[in-house]
Design a protein around this motif. Structure first.
Motif, mmCIF file in Angstrom:
data_model
loop_
_atom_site.group_PDB
_atom_site.id
_atom_site.type_symbol
_atom_site.label_atom_id
_atom_site.label_comp_id
_atom_site.label_asym_id
_atom_site.label_seq_id
_atom_site.Cartn_x
_atom_site.Cartn_y
_atom_site.Cartn_z
ATOM 1 N N ALA A 1 0.182 7.256 14.719
ATOM 2 C CA ALA A 1 1.201 7.093 15.752
ATOM 3 C C ALA A 1 2.596 7.021 15.142
ATOM 4 O O ALA A 1 3.542 7.666 15.631
ATOM 5 C CB ALA A 1 0.908 5.846 16.581
ATOM 6 N N SER B 1 5.691 4.823 21.245
ATOM 7 C CA SER B 1 5.324 4.326 19.926
ATOM 8 C C SER B 1 4.304 3.204 20.072
ATOM 9 O O SER B 1 4.183 2.588 21.138
ATOM 10 C CB SER B 1 6.561 3.806 19.171
ATOM 11 O OG SER B 1 7.155 2.718 19.870
ATOM 12 N N ARG C 1 0.321 15.225 18.591
ATOM 13 C CA ARG C 1 1.279 15.610 19.622
ATOM 14 C C ARG C 1 0.961 14.869 20.921
ATOM 15 O O ARG C 1 -0.208 14.591 21.213
ATOM 16 C CB ARG C 1 1.202 17.118 19.870
ATOM 17 C CG ARG C 1 1.415 17.959 18.625
ATOM 18 C CD ARG C 1 1.086 19.416 18.882
ATOM 19 N NE ARG C 1 1.104 20.194 17.637
ATOM 20 C CZ ARG C 1 0.717 21.454 17.534
ATOM 21 N NH1 ARG C 1 0.274 22.089 18.610
ATOM 22 N NH2 ARG C 1 0.756 22.081 16.361
ATOM 23 N N PRO C 2 1.980 14.549 21.717
ATOM 24 C CA PRO C 2 1.704 13.950 23.033
ATOM 25 C C PRO C 2 0.755 14.830 23.830
ATOM 26 O O PRO C 2 0.896 16.051 23.863
ATOM 27 C CB PRO C 2 3.090 13.885 23.680
ATOM 28 C CG PRO C 2 4.046 13.834 22.532
ATOM 29 C CD PRO C 2 3.429 14.706 21.466
ATOM 30 N N SER D 1 3.626 10.413 13.485
ATOM 31 C CA SER D 1 3.807 11.472 14.474
ATOM 32 C C SER D 1 4.837 11.123 15.545
ATOM 33 O O SER D 1 5.094 11.934 16.440
ATOM 34 C CB SER D 1 2.471 11.790 15.158
ATOM 35 O OG SER D 1 1.514 12.255 14.237
ATOM 36 N N MET E 1 -2.945 10.623 22.944
ATOM 37 C CA MET E 1 -1.621 10.390 22.375
ATOM 38 C C MET E 1 -0.583 10.598 23.474
ATOM 39 O O MET E 1 -0.713 11.517 24.290
ATOM 40 C CB MET E 1 -1.351 11.344 21.215
ATOM 41 C CG MET E 1 -2.341 11.236 20.060
ATOM 42 S SD MET E 1 -2.399 9.606 19.274
ATOM 43 C CE MET E 1 -0.742 9.502 18.552
ATOM 44 N N GLN E 2 0.410 9.717 23.500
ATOM 45 C CA GLN E 2 1.429 9.765 24.534
ATOM 46 C C GLN E 2 2.823 9.705 23.900
ATOM 47 O O GLN E 2 2.965 9.387 22.717
ATOM 48 C CB GLN E 2 1.269 8.575 25.501
ATOM 49 C CG GLN E 2 -0.082 8.489 26.171
ATOM 50 C CD GLN E 2 -0.266 9.521 27.259
ATOM 51 O OE1 GLN E 2 0.698 10.148 27.722
ATOM 52 N NE2 GLN E 2 -1.506 9.727 27.693
ATOM 53 N N ARG E 3 3.839 9.976 24.680
ATOM 54 C CA ARG E 3 5.194 9.763 24.196
ATOM 55 C C ARG E 3 5.439 8.261 24.061
ATOM 56 O O ARG E 3 4.948 7.472 24.861
ATOM 57 C CB ARG E 3 6.209 10.385 25.159
ATOM 58 C CG ARG E 3 6.061 11.900 25.281
ATOM 59 C CD ARG E 3 7.194 12.517 26.075
ATOM 60 N NE ARG E 3 6.966 13.946 26.257
ATOM 61 C CZ ARG E 3 7.225 14.866 25.338
ATOM 62 N NH1 ARG E 3 7.730 14.494 24.162
ATOM 63 N NH2 ARG E 3 6.977 16.136 25.584
ATOM 64 N N CYS F 1 4.569 9.057 18.017
ATOM 65 C CA CYS F 1 3.876 9.036 19.306
ATOM 66 C C CYS F 1 3.292 7.650 19.540
ATOM 67 O O CYS F 1 3.277 6.792 18.645
ATOM 68 C CB CYS F 1 2.744 10.054 19.343
ATOM 69 S SG CYS F 1 3.231 11.785 19.297
#
Length: 327
Positions: A229, A303, A155-156, A232, A299-301, A234
């Motif tokens: 990534a 790709s 998750r972000p 998910s 993890m970030q928003r 992300c």
């Protein structure tokens, strides 16, 4: 001697001599058409299989004891990446001829790790191959229902964690293949990472229900983290200064260190994501299992996989990472 060798090659002689051990209580092992064991109620079965081919995945002159260890270790790594506890394994072995000292050492390495992981060998198959040794091990494990560590669950905002160190196996392989100038001291410092990996499978099982997503870094950090990534939906942002580079990389050119750490394979360590509020729990579990652990990014928003260094945030190297069908 030749007649004796041919007699032992028959699987009904070879299997009892080298691979048949009493099955633990509750298991039906070697001797019937199928092995049997009873899964834990309300747990899910996890299974994985890996193929090791002489000349492609290991050198012909590798120590067979270490090869027996690695053949099982690479599968235990997959179980750990799913949060699963080992229950049993199956072995398929193909070789051109019978080599008693080789078989004795190989089975000893396999059984030593199987005993330690409580993952008994309960069946398999043997046959003659025309070219080299081929080893396939299937592992069976289990994880509480609904708690498996899926690649698609990051998750972000999640922390990215990594066990162990990076790059040593890649450097050892380069040295053994002659792609780096001979350096006995560096080879001695890195060879065990390639030939006798110790995946943190117990930590993986302990993380079930605590971490979100996980993967083993067998094909390279960037490539495998990229699978998380993508699954998910992300982006993964890595902090270069936080990556645990192995001591075997010291003194090498910066570009080579970067390549070995980011895309070098055969790591068999665990990369996973977890919510920031789980940091104390994650560190406590790693300490309990005696596993070195580094928080290496978030993890970030978005790709893709990116690396942050002194020059800023950059896309991670697209090339590299192990491909079984690559040239």
């Amino acid at each position: 001697a030749a007649k004796a060798g041919r007699a032992v090659l028959n699987e009904f002689g070879l299997i009892p001599q080298y691979f048949n051990r009493p099955a633990p209580e509750g298991y039906l092992g070697v001797g019937d058409d199928c092995a049997l064991f009873t899964p834990t109620p309300c747990w899910q079965l996890a299974s994985s299989v890996d193929l090791l081919i002489e000349g492609q995945h290991f050198f012909a002159d590798v120590d067979p004891f270490l090869l027996g260890h690695k053949a099982l270790a690479v599968n235990l790594s997959d179980l750990g990446a799913m949060g699963a506890k080992p229950r049993a394994c199956l072995l398929a072995l193909s070789m051109p001829d019978v080599r008693p000292p080789w078989l004795e050492a190989f089975s000893a390495g396999l059984f030593q790790l199987a005993d330690q992981a409580q993952c008994p060998l309960i069946g398999g198959d043997t046959t003659r191959s025309r070219q080299g040794v081929v080893i396939s091990i299937t592992v069976l494990g289990e994880v509480p229902a609904g708690q498996a560590l899926r690649r698609s669950a990051a998750r972000p905002g999640d922390d990215i964690w990594l066990t162990g160190t990076l790059g040593a196996a890649d450097i050892a392989l380069r040295l053994l293949q002659g792609r780096l100038a001979a350096d006995p001291a560096r080879l001695a410092a890195s060879r065990a990472a390639l030939e006798q990996p110790w995946p943190p499978y117990r930590l993986g099982h302990a993380l079930a229900g605590v971490a979100h997503a996980a993967i083993d870094v067998s094909d390279g950090l960037v490539q495998d983290l990229g699978h998380i990534a993508t699954a998910s939906q992300c982006a993964a942002h890595l902090d270069w200064d936080a990556l645990p580079l192995d001591r075997a990389l010291l003194g090498l050119p910066a570009s080579l260190q970067r390549e070995a750490a980011l895309v070098g394979g055969d790591v068999f360590q665990l990369c996973f994501t977890a919510a920031p509020e789980q940091r104390e729990s994650v560190m406590a579990l790693a300490q309990r299992e005696g596993v070195s652990l580094s928080r290496v990014g978030t993890m970030q928003r978005g790709s893709g996989v990116y690396v942050r260094d002194q020059q800023g945030l950059h896309p991670a190297p697209a090339q590299g990472g192990f491909d079984h069908f690559g040239g």
